[in-house]
Scaffold this motif. Sequence first.
Motif, PDB file in Angstrom:
ATOM      1  N   VAL A 183      -6.023   3.281   5.884  1.00 40.23           N
ATOM      2  CA  VAL A 183      -6.358   3.124   4.494  1.00 40.23           C
ATOM      3  C   VAL A 183      -6.355   4.397   3.635  1.00 40.23           C
ATOM      4  N   VAL A 184      -5.925   4.240   2.363  1.00 41.94           N
ATOM      5  CA  VAL A 184      -5.925   5.155   1.278  1.00 41.94           C
ATOM      6  C   VAL A 184      -7.151   5.104   0.417  1.00 41.94           C
ATOM      7  N   ILE A 185      -7.807   6.270   0.099  1.00 38.06           N
ATOM      8  CA  ILE A 185      -8.912   6.178  -0.873  1.00 38.06           C
ATOM      9  C   ILE A 185      -8.381   7.106  -1.935  1.00 38.06           C
ATOM     10  N   GLU A 186      -7.838   6.781  -3.213  1.00 39.59           N
ATOM     11  CA  GLU A 186      -7.597   7.314  -4.375  1.00 39.59           C
ATOM     12  C   GLU A 186      -8.317   7.079  -5.685  1.00 39.59           C
ATOM     13  N   ASN A 187      -7.909   7.805  -6.484  1.00 40.62           N
ATOM     14  CA  ASN A 187      -8.711   7.560  -7.848  1.00 40.62           C
ATOM     15  C   ASN A 187      -7.637   7.786  -9.165  1.00 40.62           C
ATOM     16  N   ALA A 188      -6.166   8.235  -8.733  1.00 37.43           N
ATOM     17  CA  ALA A 188      -5.651   8.572  -9.665  1.00 37.43           C
ATOM     18  C   ALA A 188      -4.207   7.858  -9.626  1.00 37.43           C
ATOM     19  N   PRO A 189      -3.598   7.287 -10.713  1.00 35.97           N
ATOM     20  CA  PRO A 189      -2.162   6.478 -10.688  1.00 35.97           C
ATOM     21  C   PRO A 189      -1.388   6.962  -9.912  1.00 35.97           C
ATOM     22  N   ARG A 190      -0.970   8.304 -10.211  1.00 31.12           N
ATOM     23  CA  ARG A 190       0.048   9.017  -9.407  1.00 31.12           C
ATOM     24  C   ARG A 190      -0.151   9.037  -7.904  1.00 31.12           C
ATOM     25  N   GLY A 191      -1.621   9.085  -7.491  1.00 34.60           N
ATOM     26  CA  GLY A 191      -1.758   8.971  -6.153  1.00 34.60           C
ATOM     27  C   GLY A 191      -1.643   7.700  -5.613  1.00 34.60           C
ATOM     28  N   VAL A 192      -2.179   6.619  -6.605  1.00 34.12           N
ATOM     29  CA  VAL A 192      -2.015   5.389  -5.910  1.00 34.12           C
ATOM     30  C   VAL A 192      -0.414   5.015  -5.833  1.00 34.12           C
ATOM     31  N   GLU A 193       0.311   5.471  -6.806  1.00 35.44           N
ATOM     32  CA  GLU A 193       1.666   5.103  -6.593  1.00 35.44           C
ATOM     33  C   GLU A 193       2.245   5.763  -5.374  1.00 35.44           C
ATOM     34  N   ALA A 194       1.936   6.762  -4.785  1.00 33.26           N
ATOM     35  CA  ALA A 194       2.582   7.548  -3.714  1.00 33.26           C
ATOM     36  C   ALA A 194       2.015   6.897  -2.319  1.00 33.26           C
ATOM     37  N   ALA A 195       0.702   6.327  -2.565  1.00 34.00           N
ATOM     38  CA  ALA A 195       0.039   5.701  -1.366  1.00 34.00           C
ATOM     39  C   ALA A 195       0.962   4.421  -0.985  1.00 34.00           C
ATOM     40  N   SER A 196       1.033   3.809  -2.383  1.00 34.70           N
ATOM     41  CA  SER A 196       1.686   2.388  -2.130  1.00 34.70           C
ATOM     42  C   SER A 196       3.116   2.362  -1.910  1.00 34.70           C
ATOM     43  N   ALA A 197       3.963   3.495  -2.196  1.00 36.42           N
ATOM     44  CA  ALA A 197       5.200   3.789  -1.685  1.00 36.42           C
ATOM     45  C   ALA A 197       5.438   4.253  -0.322  1.00 36.42           C
ATOM     46  N   ALA A 198       4.329   4.895   0.103  1.00 41.37           N
ATOM     47  CA  ALA A 198       4.328   4.927   1.570  1.00 41.37           C
ATOM     48  C   ALA A 198       3.958   3.619   2.561  1.00 41.37           C
ATOM     49  N   GLY A 199       3.429   2.580   1.651  1.00 40.39           N
ATOM     50  CA  GLY A 199       3.218   1.341   2.307  1.00 40.39           C
ATOM     51  C   GLY A 199       1.855   1.418   2.832  1.00 40.39           C
ATOM     52  N   ILE A 200       0.999   2.111   2.285  1.00 35.91           N
ATOM     53  CA  ILE A 200      -0.775   1.977   2.985  1.00 35.91           C
ATOM     54  C   ILE A 200      -1.460   1.429   2.221  1.00 35.91           C
ATOM     55  N   PHE A 201      -2.355   0.420   2.883  1.00 34.81           N
ATOM     56  CA  PHE A 201      -3.367  -0.140   1.864  1.00 34.81           C
ATOM     57  C   PHE A 201      -4.217   0.698   0.926  1.00 34.81           C
ATOM     58  N   THR A 202      -4.185   0.554  -0.109  1.00 37.84           N
ATOM     59  CA  THR A 202      -4.715   1.681  -1.032  1.00 37.84           C
ATOM     60  C   THR A 202      -6.283   1.059  -1.794  1.00 37.84           C
ATOM     61  N   ILE A 203      -7.251   1.604  -1.574  1.00 39.75           N
ATOM     62  CA  ILE A 203      -8.464   1.536  -2.395  1.00 39.75           C
ATOM     63  C   ILE A 203      -8.497   2.494  -3.421  1.00 39.75           C
ATOM     64  N   ALA A 204      -8.483   1.901  -4.775  1.00 35.62           N
ATOM     65  CA  ALA A 204      -8.645   3.117  -5.923  1.00 35.62           C
ATOM     66  C   ALA A 204     -10.157   3.089  -6.315  1.00 35.62           C
ATOM     67  N   ILE A 205     -10.626   4.196  -6.554  1.00 40.59           N
ATOM     68  CA  ILE A 205     -12.087   4.392  -7.018  1.00 40.59           C
ATOM     69  C   ILE A 205     -11.829   4.882  -8.315  1.00 40.59           C
ATOM     70  N   ASN A 206     -12.277   4.146  -9.280  1.00 43.39           N
ATOM     71  CA  ASN A 206     -12.123   4.816 -10.913  1.00 43.39           C
ATOM     72  C   ASN A 206     -13.400   5.537 -11.317  1.00 43.39           C
ATOM     73  N   THR A 207     -13.213   6.944 -10.780  1.00 47.47           N
ATOM     74  CA  THR A 207     -14.285   7.752 -11.217  1.00 47.47           C
ATOM     75  C   THR A 207     -13.770   8.559 -12.602  1.00 47.47           C
ATOM     76  N   GLY A 208     -12.842   8.222 -13.051  1.00 48.81           N
ATOM     77  CA  GLY A 208     -12.471   9.141 -14.499  1.00 48.81           C
ATOM     78  C   GLY A 208     -12.489   8.324 -15.704  1.00 48.81           C
ATOM     79  N   PRO A 209     -11.881   8.632 -16.724  1.00 47.22           N
ATOM     80  CA  PRO A 209     -11.873   7.731 -18.017  1.00 47.22           C
ATOM     81  C   PRO A 209     -10.914   6.841 -18.267  1.00 47.22           C
ATOM     82  N   LEU A 210      -9.947   6.771 -17.103  1.00 51.89           N
ATOM     83  CA  LEU A 210      -8.775   5.512 -17.416  1.00 51.89           C
ATOM     84  C   LEU A 210      -9.129   4.300 -17.094  1.00 51.89           C
ATOM     85  N   ASP A 211      -8.747   3.390 -18.038  1.00 52.95           N
ATOM     86  CA  ASP A 211      -8.755   1.923 -17.797  1.00 52.95           C
ATOM     87  C   ASP A 211      -8.329   1.542 -16.354  1.00 52.95           C
ATOM     88  N   GLU A 212      -9.124   0.520 -15.827  1.00 49.83           N
ATOM     89  CA  GLU A 212      -8.712   0.237 -14.438  1.00 49.83           C
ATOM     90  C   GLU A 212      -7.496  -0.399 -14.456  1.00 49.83           C
TER      91      GLU A 212
END
Length: 244
Positions: A183-212
Amino acid sequence: MITAFSDYLNKHQYKNFDLKAVLFDMDGVLYDSMKWHSKSWKQTMDEFDIPSTPEEFYLYEGMVGKSTINHLMNRERGRDASQDEIEKIYKRKTELFSEYNDGSLIPYAHDFVKKVHDEGYTCVIVTGSGQPTLIDKIEHNFQGLFTKERMVTAFDVKHGKPHPEPFLMGLGKAGHLNPNQAVVIENAPRGVEAASAAGIFTIAINTGPLDEKVLWDAGANIVLPSMEALYNNWDEFVKILNAR
């Protein structure tokens, strides 16, 4: 959130999860450092007369420094940066980050990593950072929870996030695992894209100012507002993962 797990299995045609590792991004997941990265990048670009906004660097989080610089140079000047420009810009950004960064942790980051580690899962860091000062603090702040052998940094990869290479390398360092074993724990869109492209289940933690929505659109399987929320939901997630 429960359907997110079955949706993932169906999409990737896995019969079940076989969780053995958790792959962590670093900035914005373990360390409350993105605000200093953003400030450092913005000041550096101002000094080099390259227009930018503080907010946009949250979108580029996870990219290696060269890619961030080239992205802005192409947008503002219509060309790639020269090697000399890359070295000078990144050197200045690194100096400023070292000056501003206070090394503070994201609340509940240590608690969650320790929980996962104590449950027997392999913990791996997958970061686009090449900041030695930050990387060197891992062993101090997360003593015994991570090892250098199980870290993927900007120095290890040819292609940074959003390319899947960093997370595929993370699977390798976790023990040559299949995507459904982590399982991947990410907070950034580029990181989520990378994890998703690798085919791994991804949990995003919205710790920044971006809209979820930005994290959902990047391919996150679950989006949570904080590491505390992840800590509080983890036991339920593990029950679901082990049942499927």
